[in-house]
Design a protein around this motif. Structure first.
Motif, PDB file in Angstrom:
ATOM      1  N   ILE A   1      88.575  25.645  44.724  1.00 36.29           N
ATOM      2  CA  ILE A   1      89.938  25.146  44.926  1.00 36.29           C
ATOM      3  C   ILE A   1      90.286  24.192  43.793  1.00 36.29           C
ATOM      4  O   ILE A   1      89.565  23.235  43.532  1.00 36.29           O
ATOM      5  CB  ILE A   1      90.064  24.396  46.272  1.00 36.29           C
ATOM      6  CG1 ILE A   1      89.572  25.254  47.441  1.00 36.29           C
ATOM      7  CG2 ILE A   1      91.508  23.936  46.479  1.00 36.29           C
ATOM      8  CD1 ILE A   1      90.366  26.513  47.683  1.00 36.29           C
ATOM      9  N   LEU A   2      91.377  24.470  43.096  1.00 32.29           N
ATOM     10  CA  LEU A   2      91.872  23.561  42.064  1.00 32.29           C
ATOM     11  C   LEU A   2      93.079  22.812  42.617  1.00 32.29           C
ATOM     12  O   LEU A   2      93.977  23.422  43.192  1.00 32.29           O
ATOM     13  CB  LEU A   2      92.277  24.318  40.798  1.00 32.29           C
ATOM     14  CG  LEU A   2      91.143  24.861  39.924  1.00 32.29           C
ATOM     15  CD1 LEU A   2      90.678  26.215  40.433  1.00 32.29           C
ATOM     16  CD2 LEU A   2      91.565  24.956  38.474  1.00 32.29           C
ATOM     17  N   ARG A   3      93.080  21.489  42.417  1.00 36.11           N
ATOM     18  CA  ARG A   3      94.188  20.664  42.905  1.00 36.11           C
ATOM     19  C   ARG A   3      94.830  19.897  41.748  1.00 36.11           C
ATOM     20  O   ARG A   3      94.629  18.687  41.589  1.00 36.11           O
ATOM     21  CB  ARG A   3      93.697  19.693  43.970  1.00 36.11           C
ATOM     22  CG  ARG A   3      93.219  20.364  45.263  1.00 36.11           C
ATOM     23  CD  ARG A   3      92.698  19.340  46.229  1.00 36.11           C
ATOM     24  NE  ARG A   3      92.193  19.941  47.468  1.00 36.11           N
ATOM     25  CZ  ARG A   3      91.362  19.332  48.312  1.00 36.11           C
ATOM     26  NH1 ARG A   3      90.942  18.094  48.039  1.00 36.11           N
ATOM     27  NH2 ARG A   3      90.949  19.948  49.399  1.00 36.11           N
TER      28      ARG A   3
ATOM     29  N   TRP B   1      83.868  24.502  46.428  1.00 35.25           N
ATOM     30  CA  TRP B   1      83.926  23.620  45.263  1.00 35.25           C
ATOM     31  C   TRP B   1      85.369  23.244  44.993  1.00 35.25           C
ATOM     32  O   TRP B   1      86.204  24.106  44.717  1.00 35.25           O
ATOM     33  CB  TRP B   1      83.323  24.366  44.076  1.00 35.25           C
ATOM     34  CG  TRP B   1      83.189  23.598  42.801  1.00 35.25           C
ATOM     35  CD1 TRP B   1      83.321  22.261  42.609  1.00 35.25           C
ATOM     36  CD2 TRP B   1      82.873  24.162  41.514  1.00 35.25           C
ATOM     37  NE1 TRP B   1      83.123  21.939  41.288  1.00 35.25           N
ATOM     38  CE2 TRP B   1      82.842  23.084  40.598  1.00 35.25           C
ATOM     39  CE3 TRP B   1      82.626  25.453  41.066  1.00 35.25           C
ATOM     40  CZ2 TRP B   1      82.578  23.271  39.242  1.00 35.25           C
ATOM     41  CZ3 TRP B   1      82.358  25.640  39.713  1.00 35.25           C
ATOM     42  CH2 TRP B   1      82.321  24.565  38.818  1.00 35.25           C
ATOM     43  N   VAL B   2      85.669  21.957  45.079  1.00 29.89           N
ATOM     44  CA  VAL B   2      87.023  21.456  44.869  1.00 29.89           C
ATOM     45  C   VAL B   2      87.109  20.738  43.519  1.00 29.89           C
ATOM     46  O   VAL B   2      86.311  19.838  43.244  1.00 29.89           O
ATOM     47  CB  VAL B   2      87.456  20.501  45.996  1.00 29.89           C
ATOM     48  CG1 VAL B   2      88.845  19.942  45.721  1.00 29.89           C
ATOM     49  CG2 VAL B   2      87.407  21.206  47.346  1.00 29.89           C
ATOM     50  N   LEU B   3      88.062  21.151  42.704  1.00 25.86           N
ATOM     51  CA  LEU B   3      88.297  20.506  41.419  1.00 25.86           C
ATOM     52  C   LEU B   3      89.578  19.682  41.509  1.00 25.86           C
ATOM     53  O   LEU B   3      90.674  20.234  41.643  1.00 25.86           O
ATOM     54  CB  LEU B   3      88.438  21.546  40.304  1.00 25.86           C
ATOM     55  CG  LEU B   3      87.281  22.533  40.102  1.00 25.86           C
ATOM     56  CD1 LEU B   3      87.575  23.456  38.921  1.00 25.86           C
ATOM     57  CD2 LEU B   3      85.966  21.807  39.887  1.00 25.86           C
TER      58      LEU B   3
ATOM     59  N   ALA C   1      90.306  25.786  33.270  1.00 28.44           N
ATOM     60  CA  ALA C   1      89.397  25.227  34.274  1.00 28.44           C
ATOM     61  C   ALA C   1      89.075  26.261  35.348  1.00 28.44           C
ATOM     62  O   ALA C   1      87.926  26.371  35.801  1.00 28.44           O
ATOM     63  CB  ALA C   1      90.011  23.980  34.898  1.00 28.44           C
ATOM     64  N   ALA C   2      90.077  27.025  35.763  1.00 27.74           N
ATOM     65  CA  ALA C   2      89.863  28.067  36.768  1.00 27.74           C
ATOM     66  C   ALA C   2      88.902  29.127  36.253  1.00 27.74           C
ATOM     67  O   ALA C   2      87.978  29.559  36.973  1.00 27.74           O
ATOM     68  CB  ALA C   2      91.196  28.706  37.145  1.00 27.74           C
ATOM     69  N   VAL C   3      89.094  29.564  35.013  1.00 25.42           N
ATOM     70  CA  VAL C   3      88.222  30.579  34.428  1.00 25.42           C
ATOM     71  C   VAL C   3      86.814  30.029  34.205  1.00 25.42           C
ATOM     72  O   VAL C   3      85.818  30.706  34.471  1.00 25.42           O
ATOM     73  CB  VAL C   3      88.820  31.108  33.109  1.00 25.42           C
ATOM     74  CG1 VAL C   3      87.851  32.025  32.388  1.00 25.42           C
ATOM     75  CG2 VAL C   3      90.136  31.835  33.389  1.00 25.42           C
TER      76      VAL C   3
END
Length: 234
Positions: free
Chosen positions: A150-152, A217-219, A199-201
């Motif tokens: 998860i990207l925030r 995993w949370v970013l 960052a996602a890749v």
């Protein structure tokens, strides 16, 4: 080892950068997309599915053979573009959840979702936008992918094809403050779409290599800047 990926939301600001990043990377053997209109990049690795009826997207995902190893979703819209909060909910929440479930059933190992900062704040449960993102995050976690990422990001910076009055105002404000106070302030308040995509890749690559630090995993914003800019290797 290169592996196939699927990008959902590939014609949007962050999704389009995810797509171009994957197409330029040796880590993706094939890149699939499902969208209402064709994505702009051209590549022998790109396999695009254009389907105006979003109720068919889950079936289209399930039919991809072999199934993608990783699905990356930057799918989202705005209340104005959707024609109201109920219609926005159908895209930002319902469609993302439906696609995550279809991905799990199809055998996808890793799922990456671009969410939003503040989804777990004190007042988030009273804000429809945060409720949508939180609902997707919780659903993705419950599906027990090998890795859920998860990207925030905070304010997403970058040039959009369609202007978003509120979003464009805040993006301009953040960029303006950065010119005065430096990029450190910008990194806290907003992130460039290209940095978010990288960052996602990067995170997806780590997951595929078995190097993800956590199953869920949370970013957060600082992690996005670190992985998408500081540690990024083209």
């Amino acid at each position: 080892m290169a592996s196939p990926s699927l990008v959902v939301g590939s014609t949007g600001l962050v999704g389009s950068h995810i797509l171009t990043t994957l197409l330029a990377s040796d880590s993706a053997s094939a890149v699939h997309t499902i969208s209402r209109r064709a994505p702009k990049p051209a590549s022998p690795k790109l396999h695009s599915i254009v389907e105006a009826d979003t109720t068919q997207w889950a079936a289209k995902l399930a039919a991809i053979t072999p199934p993608p190893t990783t699905v990356l979703s930057a799918l989202g819209t705005t209340r104005a573009a959707a024609g109201g909060i109920a219609n926005q909910w159908k895209i930002d929440h319902d469609l993302n959840v439906e696609l995550a479930r279809a991905a799990k059933q199809a055998g996808v190992r890793h799922f990456v979702f671009v969410s939003s900062a503040g989804t777990r704040g004190l007042l988030a449960n009273r804000v429809p936008y945060s409720q949508m993102k939180t609902g997707v995050e919780d659903s993705v976690k419950a599906l027990e992918f090998e890795t859920a990422i998860i990207l925030r990001p905070a304010v997403i910076l970058g040039r959009r094809e369609t202007a978003q009055p509120g979003g464009d105002f805040f993006a301009g404000l953040v960029s303006g403050l950065a010119k005065v106070f430096g990029t450190g302030l910008q990194d806290m308040m907003g992130q460039e779409a290209e940095v978010i995509a990288r960052a996602a890749v990067h995170a997806a690559r780590m997951a595929e290599a078995g190097e993800a630090p956590e199953k869920f995993w949370v970013l957060e914003s600082s992690d996005i800047v670190r992985m998408g800019r500081t540690e990024w290797k083209d």
